[in-house]
Design a protein around this motif. Structure first.
Motif, PDB file in Angstrom:
ATOM      1  N   LEU A  12      53.167  24.175 -32.624  1.00 56.68           N
ATOM      2  CA  LEU A  12      52.194  24.225 -33.709  1.00 56.68           C
ATOM      3  C   LEU A  12      50.852  24.757 -33.206  1.00 56.68           C
ATOM      4  O   LEU A  12      50.539  24.673 -32.021  1.00 56.68           O
ATOM      5  CB  LEU A  12      51.989  22.829 -34.300  1.00 56.68           C
ATOM      6  CG  LEU A  12      53.240  22.140 -34.854  1.00 56.68           C
ATOM      7  CD1 LEU A  12      52.909  20.721 -35.263  1.00 56.68           C
ATOM      8  CD2 LEU A  12      53.813  22.917 -36.025  1.00 56.68           C
ATOM      9  N   GLY A  13      50.059  25.279 -34.131  1.00 57.59           N
ATOM     10  CA  GLY A  13      48.727  25.762 -33.802  1.00 57.59           C
ATOM     11  C   GLY A  13      47.706  25.285 -34.828  1.00 57.59           C
ATOM     12  O   GLY A  13      48.058  24.893 -35.940  1.00 57.59           O
ATOM     13  N   TYR A  14      46.443  25.321 -34.432  1.00 55.67           N
ATOM     14  CA  TYR A  14      45.348  25.002 -35.350  1.00 55.67           C
ATOM     15  C   TYR A  14      44.143  25.830 -34.913  1.00 55.67           C
ATOM     16  O   TYR A  14      44.063  26.294 -33.785  1.00 55.67           O
ATOM     17  CB  TYR A  14      45.037  23.505 -35.366  1.00 55.67           C
ATOM     18  CG  TYR A  14      44.542  22.934 -34.055  1.00 55.67           C
ATOM     19  CD1 TYR A  14      43.198  22.638 -33.869  1.00 55.67           C
ATOM     20  CD2 TYR A  14      45.421  22.683 -33.008  1.00 55.67           C
ATOM     21  CE1 TYR A  14      42.737  22.115 -32.662  1.00 55.67           C
ATOM     22  CE2 TYR A  14      44.973  22.163 -31.806  1.00 55.67           C
ATOM     23  CZ  TYR A  14      43.637  21.879 -31.639  1.00 55.67           C
ATOM     24  OH  TYR A  14      43.185  21.375 -30.444  1.00 55.67           O
ATOM     25  N   VAL A  53      52.856  32.821 -35.575  1.00 56.44           N
ATOM     26  CA  VAL A  53      53.844  32.332 -36.540  1.00 56.44           C
ATOM     27  C   VAL A  53      54.769  33.475 -36.952  1.00 56.44           C
ATOM     28  O   VAL A  53      55.978  33.290 -37.121  1.00 56.44           O
ATOM     29  CB  VAL A  53      53.158  31.701 -37.767  1.00 56.44           C
ATOM     30  CG1 VAL A  53      54.194  31.277 -38.814  1.00 56.44           C
ATOM     31  CG2 VAL A  53      52.327  30.491 -37.354  1.00 56.44           C
ATOM     32  N   SER A  54      54.207  34.678 -37.095  1.00 54.17           N
ATOM     33  CA  SER A  54      55.018  35.839 -37.482  1.00 54.17           C
ATOM     34  C   SER A  54      56.079  36.167 -36.443  1.00 54.17           C
ATOM     35  O   SER A  54      57.232  36.477 -36.788  1.00 54.17           O
ATOM     36  CB  SER A  54      54.125  37.066 -37.711  1.00 54.17           C
ATOM     37  OG  SER A  54      53.268  36.881 -38.813  1.00 54.17           O
ATOM     38  N   SER A  57      56.589  32.539 -31.992  1.00 48.71           N
ATOM     39  CA  SER A  57      56.140  31.735 -30.850  1.00 48.71           C
ATOM     40  C   SER A  57      55.501  30.422 -31.305  1.00 48.71           C
ATOM     41  O   SER A  57      55.372  29.488 -30.522  1.00 48.71           O
ATOM     42  CB  SER A  57      55.157  32.533 -29.983  1.00 48.71           C
ATOM     43  OG  SER A  57      54.001  32.883 -30.700  1.00 48.71           O
ATOM     44  N   LEU A  58      55.102  30.344 -32.591  1.00 51.95           N
ATOM     45  CA  LEU A  58      54.696  29.084 -33.216  1.00 51.95           C
ATOM     46  C   LEU A  58      55.551  28.877 -34.459  1.00 51.95           C
ATOM     47  O   LEU A  58      55.880  29.841 -35.167  1.00 51.95           O
ATOM     48  CB  LEU A  58      53.214  29.115 -33.627  1.00 51.95           C
ATOM     49  CG  LEU A  58      52.153  29.063 -32.537  1.00 51.95           C
ATOM     50  CD1 LEU A  58      50.760  29.137 -33.159  1.00 51.95           C
ATOM     51  CD2 LEU A  58      52.282  27.805 -31.683  1.00 51.95           C
ATOM     52  N   HIS A  59      55.888  27.624 -34.736  1.00 48.30           N
ATOM     53  CA  HIS A  59      56.652  27.314 -35.946  1.00 48.30           C
ATOM     54  C   HIS A  59      55.740  27.206 -37.172  1.00 48.30           C
ATOM     55  O   HIS A  59      56.173  27.506 -38.293  1.00 48.30           O
ATOM     56  CB  HIS A  59      57.416  26.001 -35.762  1.00 48.30           C
ATOM     57  CG  HIS A  59      58.488  26.087 -34.729  1.00 48.30           C
ATOM     58  ND1 HIS A  59      58.502  25.308 -33.591  1.00 48.30           N
ATOM     59  CD2 HIS A  59      59.580  26.883 -34.641  1.00 48.30           C
ATOM     60  CE1 HIS A  59      59.562  25.611 -32.856  1.00 48.30           C
ATOM     61  NE2 HIS A  59      60.227  26.564 -33.468  1.00 48.30           N
ATOM     62  N   ALA A  60      54.507  26.762 -36.965  1.00 48.40           N
ATOM     63  CA  ALA A  60      53.564  26.621 -38.077  1.00 48.40           C
ATOM     64  C   ALA A  60      52.152  26.498 -37.508  1.00 48.40           C
ATOM     65  O   ALA A  60      51.974  26.241 -36.310  1.00 48.40           O
ATOM     66  CB  ALA A  60      53.894  25.392 -38.934  1.00 48.40           C
TER      67      ALA A  60
END
Length: 216
Positions: A12-14, A53-54, A57-60
């Motif tokens: 996840l990222g923020y 996300v595209s 490498s991140l799910h959301a």
């Protein structure tokens, strides 16, 4: 590739420390119920989040919609609002303007205004400029790389700063010497925190995470 396919993985990222509590509250039940989960959390600019996300490498990721949408109209990703509030301006208690109930565009003329972003990013700058069109001198708005630095400079009356109301506690010690005021202009200062994800991603932990997020 095997790691990306693993049902025990969630990445996840923020985009800023302001979303920390939203992310933590949503992840706690997921981690508690799945102790073997391999969790990765990254803080990145909106540009990097959407790209990550595209490409999978991140799910959301959690991002912000303020003055402009978090995703480009051509994006194949989905964004879902999970929180909304209004952007306010931090003013030092040393400044007489802190005694007002709101700030007018004239109050902000020629003031140094800060925003927090850990990475060099044009997305947030463009968002702020779109939401305060009365600011024509782009040099007024400057980026700082930590929330602590931003709060310190505002407290010492060296600048004003953007803060997302509702995502930062008013009793926070870092904000003890400043006041948060709305901007009284004709343009709405509303923002939304959104979760960005790919609906084609079948990771079961992504589905669990999405279910625990607040519904705006």
């Amino acid at each position: 590739q095997m790691n990306q396919q693993s049902p025990e993985t969630l990445r996840l990222g923020y985009f800023s420390a302001f979303e920390k509590q939203l992310l933590e509250n949503a992840l706690l039940p997921v981690v508690a119920n799945h102790p073997n989960l391999h969790l990765t959390v990254r803080e990145e600019s909106n540009e990097h989040l959407t790209e990550s996300v595209s490409n999978g490498s991140l799910h959301a990721a959690l991002s912000i919609s303020y003055g402009r949408p978090a995703l480009a109209p051509t994006s194949r990703l989905t964004e879902k609002p999970i929180f909304q509030g209004k952007m306010v301006m931090g003013v030092s208690n040393l400044d007489p303007l802190s005694q007002q109930t709101a700030l007018s565009p004239a109050d902000l003329a020629d003031k140094s205004i800060l925003y927090y972003s850990p990475e060099s990013s044009t997305f947030l700058l463009e968002s702020f400029l779109a939401s305060v069109p009365f600011i024509t001198n782009f040099e007024q708005i400057k980026r700082v790389t930590s929330l602590e630095q931003m709060a310190l400079l505002v407290s010492l009356n060296q600048a004003f700063a953007f803060f997302p109301q509702g995502l930062i506690a008013g009793t926070n010690q870092e904000l003890a010497n400043l006041t948060l005021l709305p901007i009284s202009d004709s343009k709405s200062q509303a923002y939304q925190i959104v979760v960005i994800y790919n609906t084609e991603n079948k990771n079961p932990n992504l589905k669990r995470f999405l279910k625990t997020l607040p519904k705006d």
